[in-house]
Design an enzyme around this catalytic site. Structure first.
Site: not given
Length: 447
Positions: A78, A152, A176
């Site tokens: 990420k 996210s 997330s």
């Protein structure tokens, strides 16, 4: 010829350790799949093709290859975690495009275990929202590209669901990991506080954000979690007879759970009952103030992250979110409201070992440029489809998302498992029982 894209991390690492395949061959095949599919998915912000192949060769030359738990396994990271030699943009034009001098501690642990970082994945700006879109890209759900992958950690989830990598690294500050995992049919675990390192100086949204794995199987999630936590993988075992509470109630007043997600929770409850657990309906005593507590922490975390950045380079929804959070910074940093919530919920978890809920209230919003829309429309879209995750960041307790059933569109549905501090292994064992009794398809049919 054996195809390695779409295989699990456990299968790949075993083959590499036994020298049935080289790390370069595995990584090259996954890079080819990324090149073929990512134009439709939007999982990656940047792909490290040459660097990844070189690093695969380094893994092959290691003297401890036969002991590496993730030998030659391609992994996506990420884009809010530092990868040595790459910039960390966090989905924003306001962040500096400078190369990180060293890996984040979790990335370093993955590399030490033999994993090869093939790229950094798209996130919403500053990882604020539950849809992954922004000036650097839009991540779509590989099962239904008209829908957002979620956020996210949406790019990481999309990469795994499309078979572009077998596992990916993400983090979870208000859901997330669990939100995109639920959208994309993946297994994830948000560890309890302090189990996986967060990294010195990194934003943790006042201790709410935890790093964790995204995987297609419980075995891979367990394997990657053990590497991130710096522990030996625990043996797969029956968790014993557990007292499982099933709740179909939304923690946020006014938000309802749609029929497919309620049905998934009921189905999972039936599977666990048949596995011998004591299952009954029971709702946690969520306070009415949970909505305002969640919003205060959500906006204050953004305000803290935006403080060193040029606001002119932030999107409007992020600027508004940060501005609303500034008055809450001092109150949120005290931790008083989080401790109050823990005290309120602790008695429920003395009566029950595990809480089972739907993972989401409804499917994710349409994929598109949500960052160009107003702040209120973003907040309403997020809270209406993902009200069930933030409470467990506020408490700091472990929580999982596990596939269970399908939506009318054919995309995966999911449930959430929540436990007391220190029960990560128990949750993984329980997820394994669900997987055994209700096996799910590993990746989306994109070819």
């Amino acid at each position: 010829m054996t195809t390695w894209a779409g295989r699990t991390a456990a299968e790949i690492s075993a083959a590499v350790r036994e020298k049935r395949v080289t790390p370069r061959e595995v990584v090259a095949e996954h890079l080819a799949r990324i090149e073929r599919l990512d134009g439709r998915v939007g999982a990656f912000r940047t792909v490290r093709a040459e660097a990844a192949l070189a690093e695969a060769d380094e893994v092959a030359a290691r003297g401890d290859l036969a002991e590496l738990p993730l030998a030659g396994v391609p992994v996506a990271v990420k884009d809010n975690l530092a990868v040595r030699g790459e910039s960390r943009r966090i989905g924003s034009a306001a962040t500096p495009d400078t190369r990180a001098p060293q890996d984040h501690v979790t990335v370093a642990r993955l590399r030490a275990a033999g994993a090869v970082v093939v790229g950094l994945t798209n996130v919403p700006e500053l990882c604020v929202f539950g849809t992954t879109d922004g000036v650097l890209g839009i991540a779509r759900n590989p099962w239904d590209p008209t829908r957002s992958a979620g956020g996210s950690s949406g790019g990481s989830a999309a990469a795994v669901a499309a078979g572009m990598v077998p596992i990916a690294l993400g983090n979870d500050g208000m859901g997330s990991l669990r939100i995109p995992a639920a959208n994309c049919g993946l297994v994830t675990i948000k560890p309890g506080q302090g189990v996986v390192p967060t990294g010195d100086g990194d934003s943790t949204w006042f201790g709410m954000s935890e790093n964790g794995p995204l995987a297609t199987t419980v075995e891979d999630a367990r394997l990657m979690f053990s590497v991130l936590a710096g522990t030996e993988p625990g043996p797969v075992s029956a968790p014993g007879v557990l007292r499982v509470a099933v709740s179909l109630r939304s923690p946020l007043a006014g938000v309802t759970i749609s029929r497919p997600y309620a049905a998934a929770a009921r189905d999972a409850a039936g599977l666990l009952m048949r596995a011998g657990h004591q299952v009954r309906r029971a709702d946690p005593p969520y306070p009415l103030s949970l909505a305002t507590t969640s919003l205060a922490h959500w906006t204050a975390g953004t305000a803290a992250d935006a403080r060193p950045l040029d606001p002119r380079l932030l999107t409007r929804r992020t600027r508004v979110h940060a501005r609303l959070g500034r008055p809450f910074l001092r109150t949120v940093s005290s931790g008083a409201s989080r401790e109050q919530l823990r005290r309120r919920l602790e008695p429920f978890f003395t009566e029950h070992d595990v809480l089972l809920t739907p993972a989401l209230a409804r499917r994710s919003p349409k994929a598109g440029p949500w960052h160009e829309r107003g702040w209120l429309s973003n907040v309403l879209a997020n809270t209406n489809y993902s009200p069930l995750t933030p409470a467990w960041n506020l408490t700091g307790w472990p929580a999982m998302s596990v596939p269970c059933g399908t939506l009318p569109s054919g995309a995966p549905c999911a449930v959430q498992l929540v436990g007391r501090p220190g029960t990560e292994s128990r949750l993984l064992d329980l997820a394994g029982q669900l997987e055994e009794r209700n096996p799910w398809q590993r990746t989306a049919p994109m070819d």
